[in-house]
Design an enzyme around this catalytic site. Sequence first.
Site, PDB file in Angstrom:
ATOM      1  N   ASP A 106      16.837   4.980  55.407  1.00 36.46           N
ATOM      2  CA  ASP A 106      15.594   5.497  55.964  1.00 36.46           C
ATOM      3  C   ASP A 106      14.525   5.435  54.864  1.00 36.46           C
ATOM      4  O   ASP A 106      14.338   4.389  54.258  1.00 36.46           O
ATOM      5  CB  ASP A 106      15.836   6.916  56.515  1.00 36.46           C
ATOM      6  CG  ASP A 106      14.634   7.539  57.180  1.00 36.46           C
ATOM      7  OD1 ASP A 106      14.317   7.165  58.327  1.00 36.46           O
ATOM      8  OD2 ASP A 106      13.989   8.397  56.546  1.00 36.46           O
ATOM      9  N   HIS A 304      20.216   5.323  64.313  1.00 34.79           N
ATOM     10  CA  HIS A 304      19.501   5.349  63.036  1.00 34.79           C
ATOM     11  C   HIS A 304      20.306   5.923  61.878  1.00 34.79           C
ATOM     12  O   HIS A 304      20.156   5.489  60.736  1.00 34.79           O
ATOM     13  CB  HIS A 304      18.223   6.171  63.200  1.00 34.79           C
ATOM     14  CG  HIS A 304      17.380   6.224  61.957  1.00 34.79           C
ATOM     15  ND1 HIS A 304      16.759   5.114  61.437  1.00 34.79           N
ATOM     16  CD2 HIS A 304      17.075   7.264  61.122  1.00 34.79           C
ATOM     17  CE1 HIS A 304      16.090   5.452  60.338  1.00 34.79           C
ATOM     18  NE2 HIS A 304      16.275   6.751  60.125  1.00 34.79           N
TER      19      HIS A 304
END
Length: 327
Positions: A106, A304
């Site tokens: 991320d 994610h």
Amino acid sequence: MLPSPAAPRTHRLVPSPAGRTHLVEQGSGPLVLLVHGFPESWYAWRHQLSALAAAGYRAVAMDVRGHGRSSRPDAVDAYRILELVEDGAAVVRALGERTAVIVGHDWGATVAATSALVRPDVFRAVGLLSVPYTPPGGPRPSEVFARMGGAEEFYVSYFQRPGRAEAEIEPDVRRWLAGFYAALSADTMPAPGAPDPHFVSRGGRLCDRFPAGRLPSWLSERDLDVYAAEFERTGLAGALARYRNMDRDWEDLTEYDGAPITQPSLFVGGALDASTTWLADAIKAFPSTLPGLAASHILDGCGHWIQQERPAEVNRSLIDWLGSLAD
């Protein structure tokens, strides 16, 4: 013959430009520095620390400044990406090493990529999870994000104004985190065609579109407690400051406009992650932007939070790649 006992996991505080950086260390061997994203902490790497240690590496997961037990400067511009790069380099020095492999997820992937770009003397290889490398340059980020969403507001723009997102999150940190994690996880994300949780209706809140009532399979109640306890203690301003420096980062990195990362690299993304689908062109450009790329993996049915959703596959990809690097 009895199996060898697992290497102990050690918490340390080391000096850094942030003040002090908290890290968790396990194993011995070549240093692998693990950098988390938003809204997380060192704990996002809990599955990788043991696996890398068992494979013969010195695995170190740090709390990025503003998170967990690391220092939290007051000034928003103290969170620009070049400051975070120097925190990582300081951790390497404090551990008595000259170089390290850096791996990020991320926002941590962006920090890791920038670290490899501007400090190749320290970071000899880079692994990127979820967020592909896009070279510095192009339009000003705030202008790009302002154009996204039409009548709705993109979450990055929503996070820009100090205090705004904090007012949504901090009254019930645990509930907000549970919804945010669920919104971007493969088994709990909204169905195709449902309102996109990356956008906010005018006058609304980001959490209005979060799924409710079920944690993703990778996140136990105890895991959620660990994350929530840290952000309840620290607040969210330090973590959100990363979003509030994107234009500063754009200005700071002008000398690197369009620059490739030449060190050995790895990318692993989730097929259901917006970071992978929205940045598909960045992945296609890897032959020119990451000429040292050893492998690029897209995990089917993965969202994610890749190293937590699919730890066995991510660990295998990391260990295979690390094994291909010269010590």
